[in-house]
Design an enzyme around this catalytic site. Structure first.
Site, mmCIF file in Angstrom:
data_model
loop_
_atom_site.group_PDB
_atom_site.id
_atom_site.type_symbol
_atom_site.label_atom_id
_atom_site.label_comp_id
_atom_site.label_asym_id
_atom_site.label_seq_id
_atom_site.Cartn_x
_atom_site.Cartn_y
_atom_site.Cartn_z
ATOM 1 N N GLU A 1 -33.790 -44.212 -34.986
ATOM 2 C CA GLU A 1 -32.944 -43.765 -33.866
ATOM 3 C C GLU A 1 -31.658 -44.576 -33.971
ATOM 4 O OE1 GLU A 1 -33.557 -41.338 -31.861
ATOM 5 O OE2 GLU A 1 -35.686 -41.010 -32.221
ATOM 6 N N CYS B 1 -26.313 -45.289 -26.608
ATOM 7 C CA CYS B 1 -26.180 -44.379 -27.753
ATOM 8 C C CYS B 1 -25.791 -42.974 -27.309
ATOM 9 C CB CYS B 1 -27.477 -44.349 -28.544
ATOM 10 S SG CYS B 1 -28.889 -43.859 -27.548
#
Ligand code: NAD
Ligand SMILES: N[C@@H](CC=O)C(=O)O
Length: 498
Positions: free
Chosen positions: A264, A298
């Site tokens: 990720e 993010c």
């Protein structure tokens, strides 16, 4: 240097949640080489405490412990593992306030956000506790005479997890709960900036009856520890959340042991505003999508692409709302933005703003003389940003918003996709044809339409392009920790209809 350890411990209802040791094989462990590192409160730059840096043999000992414990953990029934995970979930919830305090002190985010993250992190534990009971195999209609064919799902083996500092608790539970539910032992290496949330989770895991060796937290020099975890052939899965730069490094380092990788990585989300939108509504949503966790997210909306017909009005509302954001120590009330994680992050943000200005962007906000401390960065809006600027190309991980105008849907699709990243994108419009066209054309793993909030346990979280590999959460998140074993039961005699 003042150490806040004593102060922190006093703030907690349960001071045993604040641990300054690694946790290996059910034991609180110090570094055998005597190496230590201080952990700082980013709001004040005071040391909160210290962590030991483990030696290579101690990391290997964690793998030995996990290997030994795996035998019994995988042999438990899924509902037995579910009970332990639900006990962990209950303890996380019961200790929410202490966990939030620890998180705010080490990460800096405002206390209400930290409480939200504890809740969010706990929700993955409950989700995967249940999902562990549904790891079904399948029956395959046989093409081989007198045989039965099918699949069963088996735990992949020891799973290592390397996690970032921006979400110090939820980025662990989203991985660890899935692995534990699948029957895998776990070795977590949290970011050195935010180890205490991970260690508090270990304390609660022990209280929940998760056996020694099944949930380990190792601490050390990040490059050293990661190299060992990557090259250790007994570790069969490595799940990483962090920057694309380090993600690439881990892919290289894991090549020799051909392990399962879930990555990720970074994002550089576009936030597209259609011509039909109310500029004020869209500007307020963009503020939420950009400034959560002081932009250190993010999913942060870094590149805000607004239709030219409403651009100026949008900018007015955005700057008005941005000016009202309050910065301060996350332990105080009514704080919107805490500090950045450290001084280098502030310097990086300033360099990105300077680069944009030198290439022609207009700057609004960002009077750094008003910052309430060394690690704080006053929110900045840059208009007229172009693809040549760092603010377009790099994930800024700071309260820096780049805004630009576009004229057609085709143009905005090209602009939005003009990045190596592909984690999340936002679309704001009520035109169903435009929604469908953009949603299909955007090269992102997650697209959110008219909603800032998009995450949670039931959804497959993850990116495309250089934002990562694999998905966490949802119905498929547990598959990252399962192998599919195909079986062919032959020579069964006459098996009809198989
Ligand atoms: N896609 C997602 O779900 C998601 C979620 C959160 C954060 N992120 C990304 O994480 C990044 C910010 O977090 P960060 O600064 O902690 O990232 P980072 O890559 O610097 O660090 C992440 C982890 O890797 C370790 N690490 C650092 N250098 C290393 C090295 N040389 N070798 C091995 N390990 C190393 C760190 O100690 C930490 O545990 C951003 O890019 C953000 O987008 C992604
Ligand atoms: N906000 C993200 C974490 C990214 O930094 C999430 O919800 O997982």
């Amino acid at each position: 240097m003042t150490t806040l350890s004593a102060t922190l411990a006093k703030r907690l209802e349960d001071p045993r949640l604040f641990r300054q040791y690694a946790y290996v094989n059910g034991k609180w462990t110090h570094g055998e080489g005597g190496r230590e590192e201080a952990v700082y409160d980013p709001a004040t730059n005071e040391a909160i405490g210290h962590i030991p840096l483990l030696e290579a043999e101690q990391i290997t000992a964690a793998v030995d412990a996990a290997e030994a414990a795996f035998v019994q953990w995988r042999a438990l029934r899924a509902d037995e593992r579910c009970e332990r995970l639900l006990a962990w979930y209950d303890l996380i919830q019961a200790n929410r306030e202490d966990l939030a305090t620890i998180m705010t002190l080490e990460q800096g985010k405002p206390l209400p956000d930290a409480r939200g993250e504890v809740q969010y992190g706990a929700s993955f534990v409950r989700w995967f506790a249940e999902e562990g009971k549904r790891t079904y195999g399948e029956t395959i209609p046989s093409h081989i005479p007198n045989a039965s064919l099918g699949t069963i799902k088996e735990p992949v083996g020891i799973a290592a997890m390397i996690t970032p500092w921006n979400f110090p608790l939820a980025m662990i539970t989203r991985k660890a709960a899935a692995a534990l539910a699948a029957g895998c032992p776990v070795i977590v290496k949290p970011a050195n900036e935010t180890p205490y949330s991970a260690l508090a989770l270990a304390e609660l895991a022990e209280r929940a009856g998760i056996p020694a060796g099944i949930f380990n937290v190792v601490l050390g020099d990040p490059a050293e520890v990661s190299k060992i975890l990557c090259s250790e052939s007994r570790i069969r899965a490595l799940s990483f959340t962090g920057s694309t730069r380090v993600g690439r490094l881990l892919i290289e380092q894991s090549a020799n042991t051909v392990k399962r990788l879930s990555l990720e990585l970074g994002g550089n989300a576009p936030f597209i505003v259609g011509p039909d939108m109310d500029p004020k509504e869209a500007a307020f949503a963009a503020i939420d999508a950009k400034f959560q966790t002081a932009g250190q997210d993010c999913l942060a909306a870094n590149r805000i692409l607004v239709h030219e017909s409403i651009h100026d009005e949008f900018v007015e509302h955005f700057s008005e709302r941005m000016a009202a954001l309050t910065l301060g120590n996350g332990l105080q009330s009514e704080i919107d933005l805490g500090p950045l994680i450290h001084r280098q992050a502030v310097e990086k943000a300033a360099a990105i703003v300077d680069d944009a200005i030198s290439k022609g962007a207009t700057v609004i906000g960002g009077d750094q003389s008003q910052a309430p401390g060394e690690n704080f960065f006053m929110p900045v809006m840059l208009t007229g940003v172009t693809a040549q600027m760092k603010v377009w190309r790099e994930e800024n991980f700071a309260p820096v918003a780049g805004i630009t105008a576009y004229s057609t849907d085709d143009e905005v699709i090209e602009m939005a996709n003009d990045t190596e990243y592909g984690l999340a994108a936002y679309i704001y419009t009520h035109d169903i044809r435009r929604i469908w066209k953009l949603m299909r054309a955007l090269e992102y793993g997650m697209v959110s339409v008219n909603s800032v909030k998009m995450t949670g346990p039931p959804v497959p979280f993850g990116g495309v392009k250089q934002s990562g590999l694999g998905r966490e959460g949802g119905a498929t998140g547990i598959d990252e920790y399962l192998e599919t074993k195909y079986y062919c039961l032959g020579a069964l005699g006459s098996v009809s209809g198989s």
